[in-house]
Scaffold this motif. Structure first.
Motif, PDB file in Angstrom:
ATOM      1  N   PRO A  83      26.788  12.656  54.376  1.00  0.00           N
ATOM      2  CA  PRO A  83      28.987  13.525  54.269  1.00  0.00           C
ATOM      3  C   PRO A  83      28.887  13.677  52.887  1.00  0.00           C
ATOM      4  O   PRO A  83      29.829  15.120  52.465  1.00  0.00           O
ATOM      5  CB  PRO A  83      29.579  11.775  54.691  1.00  0.00           C
ATOM      6  CG  PRO A  83      28.965  10.661  54.654  1.00  0.00           C
ATOM      7  CD  PRO A  83      27.256  10.646  54.635  1.00  0.00           C
ATOM      8  N   VAL A  84      28.423  13.161  52.311  1.00  0.00           N
ATOM      9  CA  VAL A  84      28.723  13.709  50.565  1.00  0.00           C
ATOM     10  C   VAL A  84      27.823  15.200  50.032  1.00  0.00           C
ATOM     11  O   VAL A  84      28.842  15.914  50.172  1.00  0.00           O
ATOM     12  CB  VAL A  84      28.292  12.817  50.025  1.00  0.00           C
ATOM     13  CG1 VAL A  84      28.016  13.734  48.261  1.00  0.00           C
ATOM     14  CG2 VAL A  84      29.344  11.508  49.421  1.00  0.00           C
ATOM     15  N   ALA A  85      27.344  15.362  51.496  1.00  0.00           N
ATOM     16  CA  ALA A  85      26.477  16.852  51.096  1.00  0.00           C
ATOM     17  C   ALA A  85      27.183  17.866  51.784  1.00  0.00           C
ATOM     18  O   ALA A  85      27.616  18.876  51.308  1.00  0.00           O
ATOM     19  CB  ALA A  85      24.959  16.220  51.534  1.00  0.00           C
ATOM     20  N   LEU A  86      27.848  16.965  53.222  1.00  0.00           N
ATOM     21  CA  LEU A  86      28.515  18.162  53.855  1.00  0.00           C
ATOM     22  C   LEU A  86      29.754  18.711  52.819  1.00  0.00           C
ATOM     23  O   LEU A  86      30.274  19.374  53.264  1.00  0.00           O
ATOM     24  CB  LEU A  86      28.447  17.850  55.195  1.00  0.00           C
ATOM     25  CG  LEU A  86      27.722  17.224  56.151  1.00  0.00           C
ATOM     26  CD1 LEU A  86      28.337  16.722  57.661  1.00  0.00           C
ATOM     27  CD2 LEU A  86      27.312  18.703  55.797  1.00  0.00           C
ATOM     28  N   ILE A  89      28.886  21.087  50.885  1.00  0.00           N
ATOM     29  CA  ILE A  89      28.979  22.272  51.085  1.00  0.00           C
ATOM     30  C   ILE A  89      30.020  23.310  51.068  1.00  0.00           C
ATOM     31  O   ILE A  89      30.125  24.046  50.965  1.00  0.00           O
ATOM     32  CB  ILE A  89      27.720  21.851  52.510  1.00  0.00           C
ATOM     33  CG1 ILE A  89      26.304  21.912  52.945  1.00  0.00           C
ATOM     34  CG2 ILE A  89      27.995  22.854  53.256  1.00  0.00           C
ATOM     35  CD1 ILE A  89      25.406  21.079  53.709  1.00  0.00           C
ATOM     36  N   GLY A  90      30.878  21.924  51.657  1.00  0.00           N
ATOM     37  CA  GLY A  90      32.490  22.737  52.090  1.00  0.00           C
ATOM     38  C   GLY A  90      33.219  22.418  50.357  1.00  0.00           C
ATOM     39  O   GLY A  90      34.315  23.419  50.441  1.00  0.00           O
ATOM     40  N   GLY A  91      32.484  22.890  49.283  1.00  0.00           N
ATOM     41  CA  GLY A  91      32.734  23.629  47.944  1.00  0.00           C
ATOM     42  C   GLY A  91      33.689  22.269  46.848  1.00  0.00           C
ATOM     43  O   GLY A  91      34.193  22.216  46.305  1.00  0.00           O
ATOM     44  N   GLU A  92      33.542  20.854  47.696  1.00  0.00           N
ATOM     45  CA  GLU A  92      34.264  19.863  47.205  1.00  0.00           C
ATOM     46  C   GLU A  92      33.495  18.259  46.388  1.00  0.00           C
ATOM     47  O   GLU A  92      31.948  18.424  47.483  1.00  0.00           O
ATOM     48  CB  GLU A  92      35.229  19.284  48.262  1.00  0.00           C
ATOM     49  CG  GLU A  92      35.959  20.446  48.477  1.00  0.00           C
ATOM     50  CD  GLU A  92      37.341  21.132  47.093  1.00  0.00           C
ATOM     51  OE1 GLU A  92      37.264  20.902  46.697  1.00  0.00           O
ATOM     52  OE2 GLU A  92      37.746  22.363  48.136  1.00  0.00           O
ATOM     53  N   PHE A  93      33.881  17.589  45.422  1.00  0.00           N
ATOM     54  CA  PHE A  93      33.314  16.416  45.613  1.00  0.00           C
ATOM     55  C   PHE A  93      34.124  15.143  45.679  1.00  0.00           C
ATOM     56  O   PHE A  93      35.344  15.394  45.851  1.00  0.00           O
ATOM     57  CB  PHE A  93      33.227  16.722  43.986  1.00  0.00           C
ATOM     58  CG  PHE A  93      32.361  17.324  43.999  1.00  0.00           C
ATOM     59  CD1 PHE A  93      30.683  16.952  43.541  1.00  0.00           C
ATOM     60  CD2 PHE A  93      32.702  19.116  42.979  1.00  0.00           C
ATOM     61  CE1 PHE A  93      29.898  17.631  43.018  1.00  0.00           C
ATOM     62  CE2 PHE A  93      31.762  19.771  43.194  1.00  0.00           C
ATOM     63  CZ  PHE A  93      30.926  18.898  42.651  1.00  0.00           C
ATOM     64  N   ASP A  94      33.080  14.306  45.829  1.00  0.00           N
ATOM     65  CA  ASP A  94      34.632  12.651  46.021  1.00  0.00           C
ATOM     66  C   ASP A  94      33.562  12.427  45.564  1.00  0.00           C
ATOM     67  O   ASP A  94      33.222  11.177  45.114  1.00  0.00           O
ATOM     68  CB  ASP A  94      34.040  12.003  47.982  1.00  0.00           C
ATOM     69  CG  ASP A  94      35.593  11.409  47.887  1.00  0.00           C
ATOM     70  OD1 ASP A  94      35.548  10.394  47.235  1.00  0.00           O
ATOM     71  OD2 ASP A  94      35.740  10.902  49.125  1.00  0.00           O
ATOM     72  N   GLY A 234      33.534  26.835  51.948  1.00  0.00           N
ATOM     73  CA  GLY A 234      32.722  26.483  50.513  1.00  0.00           C
ATOM     74  C   GLY A 234      32.018  27.747  50.130  1.00  0.00           C
ATOM     75  O   GLY A 234      32.148  27.428  49.039  1.00  0.00           O
ATOM     76  N   GLY A 235      32.113  28.710  50.412  1.00  0.00           N
ATOM     77  CA  GLY A 235      31.801  29.752  49.808  1.00  0.00           C
ATOM     78  C   GLY A 235      33.087  30.304  49.449  1.00  0.00           C
ATOM     79  O   GLY A 235      32.961  30.782  48.563  1.00  0.00           O
ATOM     80  N   ASN A 236      33.652  31.010  50.457  1.00  0.00           N
ATOM     81  CA  ASN A 236      35.247  31.692  49.908  1.00  0.00           C
ATOM     82  C   ASN A 236      36.142  30.974  51.018  1.00  0.00           C
ATOM     83  O   ASN A 236      36.400  31.773  51.833  1.00  0.00           O
ATOM     84  CB  ASN A 236      34.689  32.491  49.347  1.00  0.00           C
ATOM     85  CG  ASN A 236      36.179  34.056  48.839  1.00  0.00           C
ATOM     86  OD1 ASN A 236      37.176  33.178  49.333  1.00  0.00           O
ATOM     87  ND2 ASN A 236      36.062  34.569  48.261  1.00  0.00           N
ATOM     88  N   LEU A 298      24.184  23.526  46.364  1.00  0.00           N
ATOM     89  CA  LEU A 298      24.627  23.698  45.214  1.00  0.00           C
ATOM     90  C   LEU A 298      26.081  23.210  44.853  1.00  0.00           C
ATOM     91  O   LEU A 298      26.880  22.567  46.111  1.00  0.00           O
ATOM     92  CB  LEU A 298      25.027  25.425  45.763  1.00  0.00           C
ATOM     93  CG  LEU A 298      23.962  26.179  45.725  1.00  0.00           C
ATOM     94  CD1 LEU A 298      23.646  27.357  45.834  1.00  0.00           C
ATOM     95  CD2 LEU A 298      22.216  25.804  44.898  1.00  0.00           C
ATOM     96  N   MET A 299      26.016  23.452  43.315  1.00  0.00           N
ATOM     97  CA  MET A 299      27.481  22.358  43.075  1.00  0.00           C
ATOM     98  C   MET A 299      28.485  23.324  43.142  1.00  0.00           C
ATOM     99  O   MET A 299      29.970  22.946  43.026  1.00  0.00           O
ATOM    100  CB  MET A 299      27.297  22.777  41.370  1.00  0.00           C
ATOM    101  CG  MET A 299      26.216  21.621  40.810  1.00  0.00           C
ATOM    102  SD  MET A 299      26.393  19.382  41.252  1.00  0.00           S
ATOM    103  CE  MET A 299      27.639  19.344  40.389  1.00  0.00           C
ATOM    104  N   THR A 300      28.165  24.400  43.436  1.00  0.00           N
ATOM    105  CA  THR A 300      29.743  25.414  43.225  1.00  0.00           C
ATOM    106  C   THR A 300      29.568  25.524  45.203  1.00  0.00           C
ATOM    107  O   THR A 300      30.571  26.227  45.809  1.00  0.00           O
ATOM    108  CB  THR A 300      29.104  26.879  43.698  1.00  0.00           C
ATOM    109  OG1 THR A 300      27.683  27.428  43.949  1.00  0.00           O
ATOM    110  CG2 THR A 300      28.510  26.972  41.618  1.00  0.00           C
ATOM    111  N   GLY A 301      29.231  25.111  46.356  1.00  0.00           N
ATOM    112  CA  GLY A 301      29.697  24.565  47.392  1.00  0.00           C
ATOM    113  C   GLY A 301      28.445  26.429  48.202  1.00  0.00           C
ATOM    114  O   GLY A 301      28.934  26.830  47.261  1.00  0.00           O
ATOM    115  N   GLY A 302      29.290  25.899  49.554  1.00  0.00           N
ATOM    116  CA  GLY A 302      28.515  27.897  50.446  1.00  0.00           C
ATOM    117  C   GLY A 302      27.163  27.483  50.754  1.00  0.00           C
ATOM    118  O   GLY A 302      26.572  28.130  51.405  1.00  0.00           O
ATOM    119  N   SER A 303      25.962  26.331  49.996  1.00  0.00           N
ATOM    120  CA  SER A 303      25.037  26.742  51.072  1.00  0.00           C
ATOM    121  C   SER A 303      24.173  24.677  50.757  1.00  0.00           C
ATOM    122  O   SER A 303      25.273  24.061  49.961  1.00  0.00           O
ATOM    123  CB  SER A 303      24.220  27.348  49.321  1.00  0.00           C
ATOM    124  OG  SER A 303      22.871  27.194  49.691  1.00  0.00           O
TER     125      SER A 303
END
Length: 358
Positions: A83-86, A89-94, A234-236, A298-303
């Protein structure tokens, strides 16, 4: 000269078809390059290399029981890394994921013991609490617009303090009481912390749950509309909102998925050891994030993917247990962790550049 006598014009046959000219943009890259451009392939090769290395350095690791221990260690990391990976991918951290595991276990343990209730009541209440923590993080994110790093850092500190303070207030100790003799304990243990035998080797049930959750997460990402929403936000997120993606729902639900993972791992810890230490969990959030990054998110999300973090968690379990079986100083684990994380970031950078290269 009559018209019938006029020479008929020669008909030039069409040229034989030849190879199509290409402007360079549609050239199909070799299969090997396309495979290496997938982050899952890179982390798989890394996990395979680490496995071979420790099999050579630690002969004890070749035994079935030792490999079972590695898989168990990997599963406890991997269940949360998914779930942390999902979320990534959505562009956030926890950053509260580590202490949220302990919060869940403390809630179930203290509620069941102090009120002398069936442990399943505590389990259900702990699930509600964990989902509420995730919902709070997501709601704060979408309402304030603050970075998830800051919001979850605040949640991390709050939960850490509450874990210690409430446990001392209720139990007058830093740990909860033993609940192994309470009603419902055996049934809950069978679900969250049991073992089964395969070829004479004891395997923890968490390994099965880990693979089931990974398969489910992969299906969600690749085969559902919700998976498309995750990649889109996560992308935009603004572009995603413009085309009708429910950004608010997606963000909040992703944080709640992290809460679900924290609940599940917390229940495993509780029913494995019968008690919970209130000060644990600090630092685990970095392990979960690192496993996702090593897995190609990716740290930037979207991938990213759900398969990559499976291999990332396996690498963690292999290194952590491999060092022990090899008889080395366990302090080397942090050094290996740093090397793996840096290597994963470099591989991700290569993948990103390869994907955009014409």
């Amino acid at each position: 000269m009559s018209m019938a006598q006029q020479a008929e014009p020669a008909v030039t046959p069409p040229p034989a078809p030849g190879p199509k000219e290409s402007d360079g943009r549609t050239v199909r890259r070799p299969l090997a390059l396309r495979l290496l451009a997938r982050p899952e392939v890179g982390v798989f090769l890394g996990a395979l290399a680490i496995l071979i290395f420790f099999l050579a350095m630690a002969p004890t690791l070749r035994q079935g029981s030792s490999m079972s221990t590695v898989l168990y260690q990997s599963s406890t990391i991997g269940i949360m890394a998914l779930p942390v990976a999902l979320l990534m991918i959505g562009g956030e951290f926890d950053l509260s994921a580590g202490v949220a595991v302990v919060t869940s276990a403390l809630t179930a343990s203290m509620l069941s013991y102090q009120l002398t209730m069936n442990v399943w009541v505590g389990v259900i209440v702990a699930l509600v609490v964990s989902l509420a923590v995730g919902m709070f993080n997501g709601w704060m994110l979408v309402k304030t617009g603050l970075p998830s790093f800051l919001i979850t850092l605040g949640t991390f500190l709050m939960l850490q303090g509450l874990n210690l303070a409430v446990t001392k207030l209720v139990t007058t100790n830093v740990a909860t009481d033993d609940i192994s003799d309470m009603d419902g304990f055996d049934q809950a243990k069978a679900l969250f912390a049991s073992s089964f035998e395969v070829g004479g080797v004891q395997v923890k049930i968490t390994v099965v749950w880990w693979l089931v959750f990974a398969a489910l997460a992969t299906w969600v990402l690749l085969r559902t509309k919700y998976g498309n929403w995750i990649f889109a936000v996560g992308g935009n997120k603004e572009s995603a909102r413009a085309v009708g993606v429910p950004v608010t729902f997606t963000k909040i639900s992703l944080f709640m998925l992290v809460g679900f993972g924290a609940w599940f791992v917390g229940m495993h810890n509780l029913f494995s050891f019968n008690t919970v230490q209130s000060g644990e969990g600090v630092g685990q959030e970095l392990i979960y994030i690192a496993a996702a990054v090593i897995g190609g998110c990716l740290m930037t999300g979207g991938s990213g993917s759900a398969i990559g973090p499976v291999f990332g968690a396996f690498m963690f379990g292999m290194v952590q247990q491999g060092i022990v079986f090899a008889g080395w100083n366990p302090d080397w684990f942090k050094a290996f962790l740093g090397v793996m994380l840096l290597g994963a970031v470099l591989i991700n950078l290569y993948v990103q550049r390869t994907a955009t290269r014409r």
